[in-house]
Each structure stands twice: as C-alpha cells, then as structure tokens.
Design a protein around this motif. Structure first.
Motif, PDB file in Angstrom:
ATOM      1  N   GLU A  76       0.822  -1.211   0.000  1.00 51.42           N
ATOM      2  CA  GLU A  76       0.000   0.000   0.000  1.00 51.42           C
ATOM      3  C   GLU A  76       0.857   1.262   0.000  1.00 51.42           C
ATOM      4  OE1 GLU A  76      -2.562  -0.515   3.355  1.00 51.42           O
ATOM      5  OE2 GLU A  76      -3.878  -1.939   2.311  1.00 51.42           O
ATOM      6  N   ARG A  77       2.093   1.134   0.488  1.00 52.84           N
ATOM      7  CA  ARG A  77       2.995   2.273   0.501  1.00 52.84           C
ATOM      8  C   ARG A  77       3.363   2.715  -0.926  1.00 52.84           C
ATOM      9  NH1 ARG A  77       5.903   3.769   4.773  1.00 52.84           N
ATOM     10  NH2 ARG A  77       5.857   1.686   5.673  1.00 52.84           N
ATOM     11  N   MET A  78       3.291   1.808  -1.892  1.00 52.88           N
ATOM     12  CA  MET A  78       3.599   2.163  -3.276  1.00 52.88           C
ATOM     13  C   MET A  78       2.680   3.274  -3.769  1.00 52.88           C
ATOM     14  SD  MET A  78       4.357  -1.445  -5.201  1.00 52.88           S
ATOM     15  CE  MET A  78       5.575  -2.592  -4.571  1.00 52.88           C
ATOM     16  N   GLN A  79       1.375   3.163  -3.436  1.00 54.10           N
ATOM     17  CA  GLN A  79       0.432   4.196  -3.848  1.00 54.10           C
ATOM     18  C   GLN A  79       0.753   5.510  -3.149  1.00 54.10           C
ATOM     19  OE1 GLN A  79      -2.049   3.726  -6.280  1.00 54.10           O
ATOM     20  NE2 GLN A  79      -1.923   5.962  -6.169  1.00 54.10           N
ATOM     21  N   ASP A  80       1.199   5.437  -1.899  1.00 54.30           N
ATOM     22  CA  ASP A  80       1.604   6.647  -1.174  1.00 54.30           C
ATOM     23  C   ASP A  80       2.752   7.350  -1.896  1.00 54.30           C
ATOM     24  OD1 ASP A  80      -0.249   6.272   0.759  1.00 54.30           O
ATOM     25  OD2 ASP A  80       1.140   5.785   2.372  1.00 54.30           O
ATOM     26  N   VAL A  81       3.730   6.552  -2.332  1.00 57.62           N
ATOM     27  CA  VAL A  81       4.892   7.117  -3.025  1.00 57.62           C
ATOM     28  C   VAL A  81       4.452   7.832  -4.301  1.00 57.62           C
ATOM     29  CG1 VAL A  81       7.007   6.558  -4.275  1.00 57.62           C
ATOM     30  CG2 VAL A  81       6.544   5.465  -2.072  1.00 57.62           C
ATOM     31  N   VAL A  82       3.567   7.197  -5.055  1.00 54.89           N
ATOM     32  CA  VAL A  82       3.076   7.786  -6.298  1.00 54.89           C
ATOM     33  C   VAL A  82       2.292   9.062  -6.019  1.00 54.89           C
ATOM     34  CG1 VAL A  82       1.546   7.445  -8.275  1.00 54.89           C
ATOM     35  CG2 VAL A  82       3.034   5.582  -7.513  1.00 54.89           C
ATOM     36  N   ASP A  83       1.391   9.002  -5.017  1.00 50.69           N
ATOM     37  CA  ASP A  83       0.566  10.173  -4.687  1.00 50.69           C
ATOM     38  C   ASP A  83       1.422  11.359  -4.263  1.00 50.69           C
ATOM     39  OD1 ASP A  83      -1.713   8.783  -5.271  1.00 50.69           O
ATOM     40  OD2 ASP A  83      -2.232   8.315  -3.191  1.00 50.69           O
ATOM     41  N   GLN A  84       2.428  11.091  -3.412  1.00 53.36           N
ATOM     42  CA  GLN A  84       3.282  12.181  -2.936  1.00 53.36           C
ATOM     43  C   GLN A  84       4.100  12.777  -4.082  1.00 53.36           C
ATOM     44  OE1 GLN A  84       5.266  11.631   0.991  1.00 53.36           O
ATOM     45  NE2 GLN A  84       4.131   9.717   1.110  1.00 53.36           N
ATOM     46  N   GLU A  85       4.558  11.936  -4.979  1.00 49.99           N
ATOM     47  CA  GLU A  85       5.342  12.416  -6.109  1.00 49.99           C
ATOM     48  C   GLU A  85       4.494  13.307  -7.020  1.00 49.99           C
ATOM     49  OE1 GLU A  85       8.716  13.026  -8.329  1.00 49.99           O
ATOM     50  OE2 GLU A  85       8.512  11.999  -6.395  1.00 49.99           O
ATOM     51  N   LYS A  86       3.219  12.957  -7.146  1.00 52.03           N
ATOM     52  CA  LYS A  86       2.311  13.736  -7.986  1.00 52.03           C
ATOM     53  C   LYS A  86       1.710  14.934  -7.242  1.00 52.03           C
ATOM     54  CE  LYS A  86       0.775   9.914 -10.973  1.00 52.03           C
ATOM     55  NZ  LYS A  86      -0.398   9.093 -11.389  1.00 52.03           N
ATOM     56  N   GLY A  87       1.958  15.008  -5.926  1.00 49.94           N
ATOM     57  CA  GLY A  87       1.371  16.078  -5.129  1.00 49.94           C
ATOM     58  C   GLY A  87      -0.108  15.886  -4.906  1.00 49.94           C
ATOM     59  N   PHE A  88      -0.583  14.638  -5.018  1.00 53.43           N
ATOM     60  CA  PHE A  88      -2.014  14.342  -4.869  1.00 53.43           C
ATOM     61  C   PHE A  88      -2.338  14.030  -3.412  1.00 53.43           C
ATOM     62  CE2 PHE A  88      -5.400  11.083  -4.692  1.00 53.43           C
ATOM     63  CZ  PHE A  88      -6.437  11.826  -5.234  1.00 53.43           C
ATOM     64  N   VAL A  89      -3.295  14.746  -2.848  1.00 54.34           N
ATOM     65  CA  VAL A  89      -3.766  14.474  -1.488  1.00 54.34           C
ATOM     66  C   VAL A  89      -5.237  14.084  -1.607  1.00 54.34           C
ATOM     67  CG1 VAL A  89      -4.086  15.376   0.839  1.00 54.34           C
ATOM     68  CG2 VAL A  89      -2.156  16.153  -0.535  1.00 54.34           C
ATOM     69  N   GLY A  90      -5.499  12.804  -1.555  1.00 51.71           N
ATOM     70  CA  GLY A  90      -6.872  12.347  -1.736  1.00 51.71           C
ATOM     71  C   GLY A  90      -7.005  10.880  -1.385  1.00 51.71           C
ATOM     72  N   GLY A  91      -8.244  10.386  -1.480  1.00 49.27           N
ATOM     73  CA  GLY A  91      -8.528   8.996  -1.170  1.00 49.27           C
ATOM     74  C   GLY A  91      -9.219   8.858   0.176  1.00 49.27           C
ATOM     75  N   ASP A  92      -9.556   7.627   0.530  1.00 46.80           N
ATOM     76  CA  ASP A  92     -10.227   7.351   1.806  1.00 46.80           C
ATOM     77  C   ASP A  92      -9.251   7.535   2.960  1.00 46.80           C
ATOM     78  OD1 ASP A  92     -12.564   6.716   0.491  1.00 46.80           O
ATOM     79  OD2 ASP A  92     -12.079   4.584   0.351  1.00 46.80           O
ATOM     80  N   PHE A  93      -9.752   8.123   4.043  1.00 46.91           N
ATOM     81  CA  PHE A  93      -8.914   8.334   5.227  1.00 46.91           C
ATOM     82  C   PHE A  93      -9.781   8.167   6.463  1.00 46.91           C
ATOM     83  CE2 PHE A  93      -6.520  10.690   8.431  1.00 46.91           C
ATOM     84  CZ  PHE A  93      -5.224  10.268   8.176  1.00 46.91           C
ATOM     85  N   HIS A  94      -9.420   7.192   7.292  1.00 41.07           N
ATOM     86  CA  HIS A  94     -10.191   6.877   8.497  1.00 41.07           C
ATOM     87  C   HIS A  94      -9.518   7.523   9.711  1.00 41.07           C
ATOM     88  CE1 HIS A  94     -12.664   3.385   6.772  1.00 41.07           C
ATOM     89  NE2 HIS A  94     -12.021   3.974   5.776  1.00 41.07           N
ATOM     90  N   LEU A  95     -10.271   8.363  10.401  1.00 40.36           N
ATOM     91  CA  LEU A  95      -9.736   9.136  11.532  1.00 40.36           C
ATOM     92  C   LEU A  95     -10.544   8.855  12.790  1.00 40.36           C
ATOM     93  CD1 LEU A  95      -7.808  11.501  12.474  1.00 40.36           C
ATOM     94  CD2 LEU A  95      -9.717  13.033  11.943  1.00 40.36           C
ATOM     95  N   GLY A  96      -9.861   8.551  13.868  1.00 35.84           N
ATOM     96  CA  GLY A  96     -10.518   8.382  15.167  1.00 35.84           C
ATOM     97  C   GLY A  96     -10.249   9.591  16.049  1.00 35.84           C
ATOM     98  N   ILE A  97     -11.232   9.957  16.869  1.00 34.29           N
ATOM     99  CA  ILE A  97     -11.077  11.074  17.810  1.00 34.29           C
ATOM    100  C   ILE A  97     -11.694  10.666  19.143  1.00 34.29           C
ATOM    101  CG2 ILE A  97     -11.460  13.531  18.240  1.00 34.29           C
ATOM    102  CD1 ILE A  97     -11.970  13.966  15.304  1.00 34.29           C
ATOM    103  N   ILE A  98     -11.013  10.945  20.241  1.00 34.36           N
ATOM    104  CA  ILE A  98     -11.561  10.581  21.553  1.00 34.36           C
ATOM    105  C   ILE A  98     -12.726  11.504  21.913  1.00 34.36           C
ATOM    106  CG2 ILE A  98      -9.401   9.561  22.374  1.00 34.36           C
ATOM    107  CD1 ILE A  98      -8.933  12.102  24.029  1.00 34.36           C
ATOM    108  N   PRO A  99     -13.666  11.033  22.753  1.00 37.98           N
ATOM    109  CA  PRO A  99     -14.902  11.776  23.035  1.00 37.98           C
ATOM    110  C   PRO A  99     -14.706  13.148  23.673  1.00 37.98           C
ATOM    111  CG  PRO A  99     -15.137   9.481  23.698  1.00 37.98           C
ATOM    112  CD  PRO A  99     -13.695   9.673  23.342  1.00 37.98           C
TER     113      PRO A  99
END
Length: 311
Positions: free
Chosen positions: A76-99
């Motif tokens: 999955e890091r391969m896609q990260d490398v490609v995205d960062q090289e292209k300057g692309f910030v996007g895709g699904d992102f799961h974030l947790g936050i405490i109450p």
C-alpha cells in the motif's frame, strides 16, 4: 502468492470466521476459502486450525500473519509514493477522535480541511483511546487525535497543541472565592468526574495525585459528558475540571464560574497519532497542518505542565 490472498488471511485472522471475513472483503465465502487453501498448499502448511470454534491461527500461522501485515503495508505504501510524487492528497482516510476532544475540535477544523482537500474522503469515528490503539494496530484507522503521551511501541505521536485544564467552580463551593487555583486545592471528595474509560478523567486523577474516590463518600457522581458535570455542579453537587477549548462555548453566566490554574497550568497534550508504518503520511501531514494552524490561534497559554493520560 498474491497480495489478495494475504488480505484474505488477515481478514480471517481478525474475525476468526470465514463467512464474516468474506463479507468484510466483499467476496463470496467459497472464493475466500479457496484462495486461502491455495496459499496453504503453496506454502505446504496450515495457517488456520479449522477444528477450533472460533477458528484459531496455528503457531506457524501467527508468524505468517505478522509477515503478511508487513507485506500488505508495504504494497500500500507504493500508492503513497506515487501520490506524494504527484502532489495528490486524496482517497479514503479513516480518523478516530476521543470523546473529550471530538465536540470542540471537529467543528473547528472539519470545514476548513474539506474545503482545502476536497479529494480526501474522511470517515471519522468517536472512539476511546484503547479502541483507537487497537484499530490503528489492526490497520482499521489511518490516524487519530488523542491525549498523549501514550508511549506505545507501534504508534507515533505528533503533538498538535497543549490544552490547559480549567476549574468550573459554583458560587457555593469552598474554592469560589479564589481567583486562581492550584492542584493542591483539589479534593476528590467534592470533584465531579467523567466516567471511567475517559483519559481526561485519568488526567484529573493524576492532577489530584489519587487513583480512586474515597469509599466512604456520601455519593459518587460520574458522567459521560461535560454538559452533565456542569449542570450537576450548578446544583451545588461539587466542582469539576474542563478542557480549555470546551470553556470557549459556555454562556457568559457559566464563564463566571471558571477558575484558571496558577502557572504552570496543568494541561493535556493533544496529538495526531498513527502507525509507525506511516501509511498515508501525506494526508496525516495535511491534517496536522490544518488543525495546528487553527488551534494555535485559540490557545494562548505558554507556561504549562503536561499531565499524562496514563494511570
């Protein structure tokens, strides 16, 4: 051997059930079972003990799962490398936050972040710190916002801001006449606390240098929300402590009951936390920059003493 087969193995290892794992990976149960069987045949081992209910990993299977996690993460890091090289910030992102952070922080940054990064599809969950740690390690959360330090071997912490504790003290309380308070002024006998499981509660207990309420109290009051604690305090049932950002939205009448600590103010460290595998780091960095830029304008305290959320 394929990445897909390894993902199926990880799903079964997590859910201990082939049918449930198939549902989570969006394939039929026969397809998933066949692919795992092919992998076992190729390696000439058994990954799962199917005679057990629920299904268990064999001794060698546990080692295979550890290695499978590493391989899937690296793929999955391969896609990260490609995205960062292209300057692309996007895709699904799961974030947790405490109450104890979600209600005040989320409205401050969410609109700004989604406007700036419209191609990021945020999925946000309110979770306890323990749930967050488990989900990050299992790969079900990309990052989280929580009170730190946690000092977990597999998790990185990047401090966002330091949020002071603030006393909420009604007029009839013994500390009402004080302009500022100290940790030594606090007494758990007249303190209203959040329910067990909230790290903010643990921070309050650490300020008081105590681990539990006295057993001979006339009553013990605990709640899951700051709003309830404030209402109980207004009824003369004791004082409570609030995180600073929560006090900003109080009514002017309620703000008259606030008491700040003498410096250095006890404060909690709030951080973005994520796996040491650093997947989706470009999105994590974007999230960090947006939140830090907003919150630094809201919290002007400099001289603080960090209170650990750990017991």
């Amino acid at each position: 051997m394929t990445i897909t087969q390894l993902k199926y193995v990880l799903a079964v290892a997590e859910h201990q059930n082939f049918t449930k794992a198939a549902e989570k990976t969006f394939v039929t149960q026969p397809t998933l079972s066949m692919q795992i069987q092919k992998l076992e045949d190729e390696l000439d081992i058994l990954i799962f003990d199917r005679s057990k209910k629920p299904i268990e990993l064999t001794t060698l299977g546990k080692k295979i799962v550890t290695q499978a996690k590493n391989i899937v993460n690296e793929s999955e890091r391969m896609q990260d490398v490609v995205d960062q090289e292209k300057g692309f910030v996007g895709g699904d992102f799961h974030l947790g936050i405490i109450p104890t952070i979600m209600p005040t922080l989320l409205p401050m940054f969410l609109k700004n972040f989604t406007n700036r990064y419209p191609k990021v599809h945020l999925k946000i969950e309110e979770l306890t710190t323990e749930e967050i740690i488990t989900k990050i390690i299992d790969g079900h959360l990309d990052a989280a916002i929580a009170a730190t330090p946690l000092d977990h071997a597999n998790i990185k912490e990047r401090a966002l801001y330091y949020e002071p504790f603030v006393g909420y003290i009604p007029n009839n309380h013994r500390l009402a006449s004080k302009n500022k308070i100290d940790g030594k002024d606090l007494d758990l006998d007249d303190m209203l606390l959040l329910q067990d499981g909230h790290c903010f509660r643990d921070g309050v207990l650490n300020i008081c240098k105590a681990s539990k309420l006295h057993k001979d109290d006339a009553f013990q009051l605990e709640s899951g929300s700051f709003e309830t604690l404030i209402k109980l305090s207004n009824e003369g049932l004791g004082m409570t402590l609030l995180p600073y950002l929560h006090t900003l939205d109080l009514a002017e009448k309620q703000k008259e009951n606030l008491r700040y600590f003498n410096e250095p103010s006890p404060a909690r460290e709030v951080s973005v936390i994520y796996s040491k595998s650093e997947l989706k780091l470009h999105i994590i960095n974007a999230l960090y920059d947006v939140i830090a830029g907003i919150v630094r304008g809201a919290i002007a305290f400099q001289d603080v003493k960090i209170i650990s959320p750990k017991n």
